[in-house]
Motif scaffolding. Sequence first.
Motif, short mmCIF file in Angstrom:
data_model
loop_
_atom_site.label_atom_id
_atom_site.label_comp_id
_atom_site.label_asym_id
_atom_site.label_seq_id
_atom_site.Cartn_x
_atom_site.Cartn_y
_atom_site.Cartn_z
N GLN A 163 35.32 84.82 42.49
CA GLN A 163 36.14 84.22 43.06
C GLN A 163 36.31 81.96 43.42
OE1 GLN A 163 38.87 85.05 42.17
NE2 GLN A 163 37.36 87.14 42.54
N GLN B 98 46.59 82.62 43.35
CA GLN B 98 45.81 84.31 42.99
C GLN B 98 44.47 83.80 43.34
OE1 GLN B 98 46.13 86.14 38.91
NE2 GLN B 98 47.87 84.33 38.15
N ARG B 99 43.70 82.08 43.19
CA ARG B 99 42.65 82.20 43.80
C ARG B 99 42.35 82.61 44.76
NH1 ARG B 99 41.49 77.41 43.05
NH2 ARG B 99 41.86 76.59 45.02
N PHE C 92 44.28 84.57 47.12
CA PHE C 92 45.13 86.38 47.16
C PHE C 92 43.71 86.96 46.60
CE2 PHE C 92 46.75 90.20 45.37
CZ PHE C 92 47.42 90.43 46.16
N ALA C 93 42.77 85.94 45.74
CA ALA C 93 41.54 87.74 45.49
C ALA C 93 40.99 86.98 46.78
CB ALA C 93 40.80 86.60 44.05
N CYS D 58 48.97 86.52 52.28
CA CYS D 58 49.19 86.48 51.03
C CYS D 58 50.78 86.07 51.05
CB CYS D 58 48.76 87.64 50.44
SG CYS D 58 47.56 88.35 49.79
N ALA E 208 50.54 91.30 41.36
CA ALA E 208 49.59 90.54 43.01
C ALA E 208 50.34 91.29 44.08
CB ALA E 208 49.32 89.52 43.13
N TRP F 289 42.30 88.50 41.10
CA TRP F 289 42.24 89.93 42.15
C TRP F 289 41.75 91.04 42.06
CZ3 TRP F 289 46.19 92.18 40.92
CH2 TRP F 289 47.29 92.07 40.73
#
Lengths: 414, 652
Positions: A7, A44-45, A47-48, A93, A266, A307
């Motif tokens: 990530q 997304q980053r 989140f992951a 998130c 997600a 993620w």
Amino acid sequence: MPVTEHQGSSSSPSTFSFGRSLLSLRRDHVAMPSGEEADLEAFQRHFAASLGELLPGEVEGGGGGGGGGGGGGGEEILSVAWIRRLLESFILCQEEFRVFVAQARRRGALPAAGEKLVVEFHERAVKALDVCNAARDGVDQVRRWERLADIAASVLLAPGEIHEGQLRRARKALSDLSVLLVDDTAASGSGGVASFLASHRNRSFGRARASPSRASLAGATSSSHFRSLSWSVSRAWSASRQLQAIGAGLAAPRAHEAGLAAPVYAMGCVLHLVAWALVAAVPCPDRSTALQAHHLPAAPARAAFPWAPPLLTLQERLAEEGKRKDRRNSCGLLKEIHVLEKSTQKLTDAIDAAPIPLFGDREADVREAAAELAAVCAAMRDGLEPLERQVREVFHRIVRSRVEGLDSSMHNAD
Amino acid sequence: MAEDGEEKLLATVQHIVQTLGSSDTMTEDILRVFSNYDGRLSLDKLYAARAAAASAAGGGGGGLGGGGEHSMPESPTLPLPPPPAAAVPPPVTSMERTVRTLDRQISQFVAMDRLIWADSADADAFLEAVDDLIGTVQELEAAGTNRGLFDRAEELLSRCMARLEEEFRALIERPDDAAPAAPGGFRSDGSDDEEEFGGGDGYGDEPIPIAKPVTDYDVVIDALSPGSVANVHQIARRMVDAGFGRECAEVYAAARRGFVDESVARLGVRPRTAEEVHASSWEELEFDIARWIPAFNMVFRILIPSERRLCDRVFDGLAPFGDLAFIAAVRTQALQLISFGDAISSSSRAPERLFRVVDMYEAVRDLLPDLDPVFADPYSAALRAEVTAVCNTLGSSIKGIFMELENLIRRDPARVAAQGGGIHPITRYVMNYLRAACGSRQTLEEVMEGDFGAVGGAAAAVDPDRPTSSLAVHIAWIMDVLHKNLDIKSKIYRDPSLACVFLMNNGKYIIQKVNDSELGVLLGDEWIKQMTNRVRRWSMDYQRVTWGKVTTVLQTGGPGVGGLPATAMKQKLRMFNTYFQEIYEVQSEWVIADEQLRVDVRAAVAEAVMPVYTALISRLKSSPEARHDLYIKYTPEDVEACIQHLFEGAAK
């Protein structure tokens, strides 16, 4: 760990090519307003990364005690501390999602289809409200167990020799506790521990209740004395059905689906994961069915989203915990519950085996078991209240995001 | 080959057993006490000894009964291990005698087959013995010299406590079983309300209970008679004194919870999950809310304070245990009621929900200050916070619903025009909605300010009645949105005159509704003036667009005679006839809803048309060339009459 690494460097080839391919696909369909791709990638980053931090170290959490180490803050999976971090991540998130949606709106980049997705997510999130309520009740119930267990433990840890009076008192508290555990396990819809405990109760606590006065006097049996929890959710409510509802229709967006499709998916996945973890962790109605059936959401392909790998690993770990033999019939997968059950059992056995007066090894056994129980009680006292507050926080966040109109511009049609 | 000392001890025990043991169970208990307190005496040995004594006594009356119920171990004399030398019994101190006496007394009670409190004399005697025992235990502990005796006394104490706990629970759950049971249990004093709302088990068709004025909630249910409370308090005090306070709190909560659960169930509120609430129709929910509000008041204003009072009495002077017990007893039901508020807040924000949600909010808000004495302790803080939280949530929900009105207006599609330029349904809806909302303007202002459940209700009264208040600003904003929406709608009329009539109509309606309600105060004179100007402008626009060309046609140039040739005048008349007929045919079907406006508009039309028309006609008549074959389709009277028939609507 490997996931976090994966990530952390967003410019690593795999992530980048993923991002680009998705974006170029999108460009074929809509002219992307600048900024959106960056936002999406950042979302997304983050989140992951949040999910990655929840991963326990590679070491099996197992009997090894507190030492997760590894990827995250080192909390053992499904411990109170871990659940709290899970909830924290969810809140984080959700916040990011909110910002993402708000920015998309500001750019005017949220077409009707996008708004519809936001609404869909909210519909889904609202279904988690009942899970939060049930989990809150469940946590409260665990606190009740703790209070009884702590009576037993602290009585036996009083200075001086252990005498019959203390044993009697401890036995009584443990007996009341076992009634609760049995009832709650039964309410959770599980068989094993309940029947085991029930028979055990007859065996080990029968003596304590031998006095002939009891039955006729009380007019009620011990089990109605310490009635099981009265849920604030309605009786017919089922955790397993609720989880199913939360996960229903959760499907990975196709590559051409632009804009909000990926973030909404997600959020749906993490919502489902959080709800599942809560249900798994603490007692709640029809809990065991939820664990038996494979109610974890349809997993995204590992490579599809940055993620996906940490999420999948988390799901696997949770599912493993649920399947473990010693946990399968537990009242909750929460680590502390497991320890409480184990030490309660140990203490009960130690008391059963103890001659009067206690001396030597026997006394040491009893004291050791009591000390163990006292330790987990202390941990619960410290951890459960903040956990309960945090469950409420999640609840209120969901309500607020709905009330404050995150889904506003798409509420009613004509 | 038993040792001398032990034989003596056994004999003593036997003696005690024989003199005291009036029943098998009691003897067994006594035996067990003895066997417990002194490891050298095993139950087996005593049984054996007793069996021997019994058989020796033969049929002789006074001794022990057959003892057949107890499985007597057959083993006659076990090889006894030689006791340690130190085991020679210490001299019987007075303390030992005390314990022994207490043991005797207490064992009798503990073995009792019925409620000890069924007989007040028994209860007093038992309590006295317990007090003595607690005192003795404390003394022994302080002295710290006789460990054996201390343990024995403690063991006895634990049995007392187990028994007290059962008595305690029985007295709380079934107070009538107690002896003196002073008249009047639950509902005897002042709890008719409970009855009233409680009738609702059947749920279906009985009328919805109507919330009474708040003063009526000033009632306390005494679930237990003063006598029972005193009894229960006596027990609680002993349990806390003996260090069993936590057990006492737990059992208290367990015993009260049933009552609390049932009381709430009797109020007819079903537990509803958020999911159920979201799936329910608004009609159902309105029904539920109508039940919820009185139930909420009943529970938080009567039931819970009553529980608090009971708890305070039972645990009077027993500090934290009462608080613990109280919260454990009421928590679940309180939360359950609260969660309905959360569920409603998180469900649809359809504008029509405003009023019921305001009702809920007000019920919770008004309650807040009264909760302080009830939830003052730290254990109740979390529950208190939940009530505050649901108040805030309902508040935000109201705000959200209000915002939703805005969205509703904005998205109201401009597809179908109102017939004849009349008042559009959205205008009626919004204005009536806002008028009704003004009835709750204090609350709305509070909510708009984000000032939820302000510090103690009335204290922090915000004044919504100024055009700068949040509510006023918001309403002005809604009016703006409505205006824009109407403007868009007006564009779908192909005839610009009709668009003007439409705007006029709706504008006039808005002004009317604002003027005859508190909306006027909120929006202010300036706003009304602006709006009136707008309507005037539309009216002028109408005149210009519709009648401009007509009056232009009728212009005959300056007043100078003979300015125009007769043919030109005739031409003008023909054109007028065509225009006028057209306008009349169309516009007599249009609508001006407001009587006064209609009169004014007609008057304005007449004022613009009649003089020029009359002038034209008279000039035509007075013109020699024109008089010839002059055809006057509309006499000025006809025109006047037609104008008076404009805007009568399609119905006419």
